[in-house]
Design a protein around this motif. Structure first.
Motif, PDB file in Angstrom:
ATOM      1  N   MET A 112       0.830  -1.195   0.000  1.00  0.00           N
ATOM      2  CA  MET A 112       0.000   0.000   0.000  1.00  0.00           C
ATOM      3  C   MET A 112       0.873   1.257   0.000  1.00  0.00           C
ATOM      4  N   GLN A 113       2.040   1.173   0.610  1.00  0.00           N
ATOM      5  CA  GLN A 113       2.912   2.332   0.700  1.00  0.00           C
ATOM      6  C   GLN A 113       3.289   2.863  -0.690  1.00  0.00           C
ATOM      7  N   ASN A 114       3.505   1.968  -1.655  1.00  0.00           N
ATOM      8  CA  ASN A 114       3.849   2.397  -3.015  1.00  0.00           C
ATOM      9  C   ASN A 114       2.699   3.161  -3.671  1.00  0.00           C
ATOM     10  N   LYS A 115       1.477   2.685  -3.455  1.00  0.00           N
ATOM     11  CA  LYS A 115       0.314   3.383  -4.012  1.00  0.00           C
ATOM     12  C   LYS A 115       0.170   4.765  -3.388  1.00  0.00           C
ATOM     13  N   LEU A 116       0.340   4.847  -2.079  1.00  0.00           N
ATOM     14  CA  LEU A 116       0.237   6.139  -1.395  1.00  0.00           C
ATOM     15  C   LEU A 116       1.301   7.099  -1.911  1.00  0.00           C
TER      16      LEU A 116
ATOM     17  N   ILE B 109      -1.785  13.700   0.983  1.00  0.00           N
ATOM     18  CA  ILE B 109      -0.536  13.224   1.562  1.00  0.00           C
ATOM     19  C   ILE B 109       0.572  14.245   1.324  1.00  0.00           C
ATOM     20  N   LEU B 110       1.275  14.594   2.400  1.00  0.00           N
ATOM     21  CA  LEU B 110       2.364  15.554   2.340  1.00  0.00           C
ATOM     22  C   LEU B 110       3.728  14.868   2.418  1.00  0.00           C
ATOM     23  N   GLU B 111       3.785  13.782   3.198  1.00  0.00           N
ATOM     24  CA  GLU B 111       5.060  13.098   3.425  1.00  0.00           C
ATOM     25  C   GLU B 111       4.790  11.665   3.870  1.00  0.00           C
ATOM     26  N   ILE B 112       5.628  10.754   3.401  1.00  0.00           N
ATOM     27  CA  ILE B 112       5.529   9.358   3.841  1.00  0.00           C
ATOM     28  C   ILE B 112       6.861   8.975   4.460  1.00  0.00           C
ATOM     29  N   GLN B 113       6.791   8.529   5.701  1.00  0.00           N
ATOM     30  CA  GLN B 113       7.978   8.058   6.391  1.00  0.00           C
ATOM     31  C   GLN B 113       7.900   6.541   6.483  1.00  0.00           C
ATOM     32  N   GLU B 114       8.795   5.946   7.233  1.00  0.00           N
ATOM     33  CA  GLU B 114       8.833   4.485   7.312  1.00  0.00           C
ATOM     34  C   GLU B 114       7.513   3.868   7.757  1.00  0.00           C
ATOM     35  N   SER B 115       6.933   4.401   8.803  1.00  0.00           N
ATOM     36  CA  SER B 115       5.701   3.800   9.335  1.00  0.00           C
ATOM     37  C   SER B 115       4.559   4.802   9.472  1.00  0.00           C
ATOM     38  N   GLN B 116       4.749   6.022   8.951  1.00  0.00           N
ATOM     39  CA  GLN B 116       3.741   7.059   9.127  1.00  0.00           C
ATOM     40  C   GLN B 116       3.485   7.825   7.844  1.00  0.00           C
ATOM     41  N   VAL B 117       2.283   8.369   7.784  1.00  0.00           N
ATOM     42  CA  VAL B 117       1.895   9.257   6.685  1.00  0.00           C
ATOM     43  C   VAL B 117       1.513  10.594   7.308  1.00  0.00           C
ATOM     44  N   LYS B 118       2.175  11.638   6.875  1.00  0.00           N
ATOM     45  CA  LYS B 118       1.814  12.989   7.296  1.00  0.00           C
ATOM     46  C   LYS B 118       0.930  13.544   6.190  1.00  0.00           C
TER      47      LYS B 118
ATOM     48  N   TYR C 208      -9.452   4.202   8.324  1.00  0.00           N
ATOM     49  CA  TYR C 208      -8.394   4.219   9.328  1.00  0.00           C
ATOM     50  C   TYR C 208      -8.910   3.669  10.642  1.00  0.00           C
ATOM     51  N   GLU C 209      -8.108   2.827  11.270  1.00  0.00           N
ATOM     52  CA  GLU C 209      -8.464   2.284  12.587  1.00  0.00           C
ATOM     53  C   GLU C 209      -7.622   2.987  13.644  1.00  0.00           C
ATOM     54  N   SER C 210      -8.271   3.687  14.537  1.00  0.00           N
ATOM     55  CA  SER C 210      -7.560   4.425  15.584  1.00  0.00           C
ATOM     56  C   SER C 210      -6.985   3.472  16.629  1.00  0.00           C
ATOM     57  N   LYS C 211      -6.171   4.028  17.516  1.00  0.00           N
ATOM     58  CA  LYS C 211      -5.610   3.221  18.610  1.00  0.00           C
ATOM     59  C   LYS C 211      -6.710   2.660  19.506  1.00  0.00           C
ATOM     60  N   GLN C 212      -7.849   3.365  19.542  1.00  0.00           N
ATOM     61  CA  GLN C 212      -8.997   2.919  20.349  1.00  0.00           C
ATOM     62  C   GLN C 212      -9.893   1.947  19.582  1.00  0.00           C
ATOM     63  N   LYS C 213      -9.413   1.497  18.414  1.00  0.00           N
ATOM     64  CA  LYS C 213     -10.115   0.515  17.567  1.00  0.00           C
ATOM     65  C   LYS C 213     -11.388   1.071  16.934  1.00  0.00           C
ATOM     66  N   GLN C 214     -11.454   2.385  16.762  1.00  0.00           N
ATOM     67  CA  GLN C 214     -12.591   2.988  16.084  1.00  0.00           C
ATOM     68  C   GLN C 214     -12.242   3.189  14.613  1.00  0.00           C
TER      69      GLN C 214
ATOM     70  N   ASP D 156       0.295   1.129   9.368  1.00  0.00           N
ATOM     71  CA  ASP D 156      -0.317  -0.173   9.666  1.00  0.00           C
ATOM     72  C   ASP D 156      -1.760  -0.057  10.143  1.00  0.00           C
ATOM     73  N   GLN D 157      -2.239   1.176  10.361  1.00  0.00           N
ATOM     74  CA  GLN D 157      -3.622   1.379  10.776  1.00  0.00           C
ATOM     75  C   GLN D 157      -4.499   1.884   9.631  1.00  0.00           C
ATOM     76  N   ILE D 158      -3.901   2.085   8.453  1.00  0.00           N
ATOM     77  CA  ILE D 158      -4.681   2.420   7.259  1.00  0.00           C
ATOM     78  C   ILE D 158      -5.147   1.108   6.650  1.00  0.00           C
ATOM     79  N   LEU D 159      -6.435   0.836   6.738  1.00  0.00           N
ATOM     80  CA  LEU D 159      -6.979  -0.452   6.293  1.00  0.00           C
ATOM     81  C   LEU D 159      -7.277  -0.465   4.799  1.00  0.00           C
ATOM     82  N   SER D 160      -7.609   0.694   4.253  1.00  0.00           N
ATOM     83  CA  SER D 160      -7.976   0.790   2.844  1.00  0.00           C
ATOM     84  C   SER D 160      -7.665   2.202   2.371  1.00  0.00           C
TER      85      SER D 160
END
Length: 83
Positions: free
Chosen positions: A1-5, A33-42, A19-25, A57-61
Motif C-alpha cells: 500500500m505504501q507504493n500506491k500512497l 498526503i504531504l510526506e511518507i515516512q517508514e511507518s507514518q503518513v503525514k 483508518y483504525e484508531s488506537k482505540q479501535k474505532q 499499519d492502521q490504514i486499512l484501505s
C-alpha cells in the motif's frame, strides 16, 4: 500500500482512507498526503481541517479521489395512501 500512497502523493491526488484508531474505532477520512515516512503518513486531513499523522499499519484501505461526490435525494414520485 505504501507504493500506491507514494504514487498518489507525487500525483497530488486526494486520497480517501479507512483508518483504525488506537482505540479501535474506524473512521473514513479524505486526506492529501504531504510526506511518507517508514511507518507514518503525514497528511492534510479535510475532516479535521489540519495536518495529521496516520500510522501506515492502521490504514486499512485507501483509494484516490478523482472527483467530488455529490449526493442528492430523489423522490420516487409515489404518493402514499391515506385512509
Amino acid at each position: 500500500m505504501q507504493n500506491k500512497l507514494l504514487k498518489w502523493m507525487i500525483e497530488g491526488k486526494a486520497v480517501e482512507i479507512i483508518y483504525e484508531s488506537k482505540q479501535k474505532q474506524l473512521t473514513q477520512r479524505k486526506i492529501k498526503i504531504l510526506e511518507i515516512q517508514e511507518s507514518q503518513v503525514k497528511a492534510y486531513c479535510y475532516f479535521r481541517d489540519q495536518i495529521r499523522t496516520f500510522q501506515l499499519d492502521q490504514i486499512l484501505s485507501a483509494f484516490p479521489v478523482y472527483m467530488e461526490r455529490k449526493y442528492k435525494h430523489y423522490s420516487t414520485g409515489k404518493k402514499s395512501k391515506t385512509s
